[in-house]
Design a protein around this motif. Structure first.
Motif, PDB file in Angstrom:
ATOM      1  N   VAL A  67      52.543 -24.667 -72.184  1.00 54.09           N
ATOM      2  CA  VAL A  67      51.853 -25.455 -73.202  1.00 54.09           C
ATOM      3  C   VAL A  67      52.678 -25.674 -74.463  1.00 54.09           C
ATOM      4  O   VAL A  67      52.279 -26.445 -75.332  1.00 54.09           O
ATOM      5  CB  VAL A  67      50.482 -24.826 -73.579  1.00 54.09           C
ATOM      6  CG1 VAL A  67      49.557 -24.806 -72.378  1.00 54.09           C
ATOM      7  CG2 VAL A  67      50.642 -23.445 -74.163  1.00 54.09           C
ATOM      8  N   THR A  68      53.842 -25.025 -74.548  1.00 48.44           N
ATOM      9  CA  THR A  68      54.669 -25.221 -75.740  1.00 48.44           C
ATOM     10  C   THR A  68      55.914 -26.045 -75.461  1.00 48.44           C
ATOM     11  O   THR A  68      56.789 -26.142 -76.323  1.00 48.44           O
ATOM     12  CB  THR A  68      55.088 -23.848 -76.342  1.00 48.44           C
ATOM     13  OG1 THR A  68      55.786 -23.089 -75.351  1.00 48.44           O
ATOM     14  CG2 THR A  68      53.893 -23.097 -76.857  1.00 48.44           C
ATOM     15  N   LYS A  69      55.990 -26.668 -74.304  1.00 48.63           N
ATOM     16  CA  LYS A  69      57.140 -27.528 -73.970  1.00 48.63           C
ATOM     17  C   LYS A  69      57.139 -28.768 -74.812  1.00 48.63           C
ATOM     18  O   LYS A  69      56.187 -29.351 -75.154  1.00 48.63           O
ATOM     19  CB  LYS A  69      57.120 -27.915 -72.491  1.00 48.63           C
ATOM     20  CG  LYS A  69      57.493 -26.783 -71.599  1.00 48.63           C
ATOM     21  CD  LYS A  69      57.509 -27.268 -70.172  1.00 48.63           C
ATOM     22  CE  LYS A  69      57.811 -26.105 -69.245  1.00 48.63           C
ATOM     23  NZ  LYS A  69      57.806 -26.493 -67.849  1.00 48.63           N
TER      24      LYS A  69
END
Length: 69
Positions: A67-69
């Motif tokens: 989810v932090t890409k």
């Protein structure tokens, strides 16, 4: 609480605590002392939310990279 949450302003913390109390998730107890002292505790309703929040934290930790890409 504010010592543990260094990035929150006093105004935002106060507002959030008042809302949580209004939503019946927190109890607030004020003591007539100098300096004034206030204690907060979870209500039964607030305690019932803790396992769900724990699961959300576990999910977030497992999928952090995705989810932090």
């Amino acid at each position: 609480i504010q010592r543990e949450m260094v990035d929150i302003s006093q105004k935002m913390l106060s507002s959030t605590l008042k809302q949580l109390e209004k939503d019946h998730l927190l109890n607030r107890k004020a003591y007539a002392e100098i300096p004034p002292r206030v204690e907060y505790s979870l209500t039964a309703l607030g305690l019932s939310l803790m396992p769900i929040l724990g699961q959300m934290i576990d999910w977030a930790q497992m999928h952090f990279e995705e989810v932090t890409k």
